[in-house]
Design a protein around this motif. Structure first.
Motif, PDB file in Angstrom:
ATOM      1  N   UNK A 173      51.850  42.266  39.386  1.00  0.00           N
ATOM      2  CA  UNK A 173      50.790  42.690  40.530  1.00  0.00           C
ATOM      3  C   UNK A 173      49.811  41.688  40.433  1.00  0.00           C
ATOM      4  N   UNK A 174      49.468  41.207  39.318  1.00  0.00           N
ATOM      5  CA  UNK A 174      48.320  39.845  39.254  1.00  0.00           C
ATOM      6  C   UNK A 174      48.777  38.761  39.767  1.00  0.00           C
ATOM      7  N   UNK A 175      50.168  38.475  39.778  1.00  0.00           N
ATOM      8  CA  UNK A 175      50.643  37.325  40.258  1.00  0.00           C
ATOM      9  C   UNK A 175      50.624  37.303  41.961  1.00  0.00           C
ATOM     10  N   UNK A 176      50.937  38.673  42.484  1.00  0.00           N
ATOM     11  CA  UNK A 176      50.968  38.762  43.808  1.00  0.00           C
ATOM     12  C   UNK A 176      49.730  38.599  44.382  1.00  0.00           C
ATOM     13  N   UNK A 177      48.665  39.263  43.690  1.00  0.00           N
ATOM     14  CA  UNK A 177      47.238  39.377  44.114  1.00  0.00           C
ATOM     15  C   UNK A 177      46.803  37.743  44.142  1.00  0.00           C
ATOM     16  N   UNK A 181      45.446  35.834  47.373  1.00  0.00           N
ATOM     17  CA  UNK A 181      44.040  35.255  47.194  1.00  0.00           C
ATOM     18  C   UNK A 181      44.173  33.763  47.704  1.00  0.00           C
ATOM     19  N   UNK A 182      45.366  33.046  47.096  1.00  0.00           N
ATOM     20  CA  UNK A 182      45.510  31.766  47.520  1.00  0.00           C
ATOM     21  C   UNK A 182      45.610  31.569  49.104  1.00  0.00           C
ATOM     22  N   UNK A 183      46.532  32.562  49.650  1.00  0.00           N
ATOM     23  CA  UNK A 183      46.653  32.466  51.055  1.00  0.00           C
ATOM     24  C   UNK A 183      45.415  32.768  51.832  1.00  0.00           C
TER      25      UNK A 183
END
Length: 414
Positions: A173-177, A181-183
């Motif tokens: 979930x953190x990686x997806x978040x 955020x990068x996007x």
């Protein structure tokens, strides 16, 4: 039979001797012993285990097996609660810590039983052994009751596999978040590009065509038309300043700070050079004290001082306006200040003024977009510091900010 009889008499005499010694101690210092302790440690009527039968003398190794086993068991029982105690004290996340303490008491009492069993081979303290066993029984029963009470809760606790699975889900979930955020940061970069070019271009055109319209019509413009064009030019200029301040705020928020030892005096010098014309026009006096050298992002610190000094100039528009730029150490932490003798602010607005677009005065009174102090707060946050203001209406304002002590490169004597 004679040997056994002799041993029994010797044991009896020894017990009588011990009884007299204990009695004398009791008589000499009644505060150190009690009747109960006298009874517990009295071995009268109980022979030592070595004298309880011929088997011990015929096969003494059996007795020594008992003694050694009991002593080793006692040693292990003593080590286990010590390790459990260290574990509970080091780990704050232990579930049911009170059970650990109760379990430690249970193990210690069990170990003491084994120690007394070994001692009885020489000193027949059977009464003490009985007391210890009663205590062990009570602690054992209490431990069992406590474990029965917590068992329904304990069985519902997640196991290591479940915890690892949950941790993997949280990492995913953190990686997806982070990807989202990068996007969002990329979208923000695109917005900044649009704001810096596409949004400002129409504003420049409006100002240019307004100027051309005044030139083309010349004296044919009515008074109302002149006022309308002036309003258009003024409003467009405010929009340009707002966009520029928004861009500065956005860049400051996304700025990757690079810390290196920098004399803060150099940052102030650069800020004063940028504001040179405004300082001359306002006739304000700048007073300075030596500033320390700290590990900071020089670009951000120039922006910080520029905004604070500009803010002071704006609100000290009188003949005797003075702006003081100082620094001092408070409890080992450098506190930098920019003070003025301007109009000041009310205490209830001391926190609000650092919010974006927060203005305490109308555009007709003081120019500005309400973003300058928000930029200051962002700069200080990049340095893990804090910024605040102390002020009284009519007596000026004192803006103070700190930087993280660990970032200090060196200090300067006050």
């Amino acid at each position: 039979m004679n040997a056994l009889h002799h041993d029994a008499i010797a044991g009896y005499k020894n017990s009588k001797l011990r009884k007299r010694i204990l009695f004398n101690v009791k008589q000499d210092n009644g505060k150190m012993t009690t009747a109960l302790s006298f009874w517990v440690f009295d071995a009268d009527g109980f022979p030592a285990r070595w004298h309880c039968g011929s088997g011990w003398s015929d096969e003494p190794y059996v007795g020594w097996m008992h003694v050694i086993s009991d002593v080793v068991t006692w040693t292990a029982y003593l080590a286990i609660p010590v390790m459990l105690t260290l574990f509970v004290r080091k780990r704050n996340d232990v579930v049911f810590p009170k059970i650990f303490w109760l379990f430690c008491a249970f193990i210690v009492s069990c170990g003491t039983v084994h120690l007394i069993e070994a001692i009885i081979f020489w000193w027949p303290v059977y009464r003490l052994s009985a007391v210890i066993k009663v205590f062990t029984a009570l602690v054992s029963f209490a431990t069992a009751i406590a474990m029965i009470r917590i068992l329904p809760v304990a069985v519902t606790l997640p196991g290591l596999a479940a915890v690892n699975k949950q941790l993997k889900r949280e990492i995913q979930t953190r990686k997806e978040t982070e990807a989202e955020l990068a996007k969002m940061n990329q979208d923000l970069e695109s917005f900044v590009s649009i704001a810096s070019h596409d949004l400002q271009e129409p504003l420049r055109n409006i100002i240019s065509y307004a100027d051309l319209l005044k030139q083309d019509l010349g004296d044919n413009l009515s008074t109302d038309a002149h006022q309308d064009l002036a309003f258009i030019t003024s409003a467009t200029g405010r929009m340009q300043r707002l966009i520029n301040d928004l861009l500065t705020f956005s860049r400051t928020s996304r700025h990757d700070a690079t810390f290196c030892p920098t004399p803060l005096d150099e940052c102030v010098n650069e800020a004063l050079e940028i504001l040179h014309q405004r300082i001359q026009d306002s006739n304000c006096t700048i007073e300075r004290t030596p500033l320390p050298e700290l590990a900071v992002d020089a670009t951000l610190l120039v922006q910080l001082y520029q905004n604070l000094i500009s803010n002071a100039i704006k609100f000290t528009d009188h003949e005797n306006s003075v702006i003081q730029i100082t620094a001092k150490q408070v409890d080992g932490v450098w506190v930098m200040s920019v003070c003025d003798n301007g109009i000041g602010i009310k205490e209830e607005f001391a926190e609000q003024i650092f919010s974006p677009f927060k203005r305490l005065h109308g555009m007709s009174e003081y120019e500005g977009t309400g973003i300058g102090l928000a930029i200051c707060q962002k700069v200080v946050e990049h340095h893990d510091g804090r910024i605040w203001v102390t002020s009284q209406p009519g007596k000026g304002s004192q803006f103070h900010f700190t930087l993280t002590p660990d970032l200090s490169a060196s200090t300067t004597d006050e």
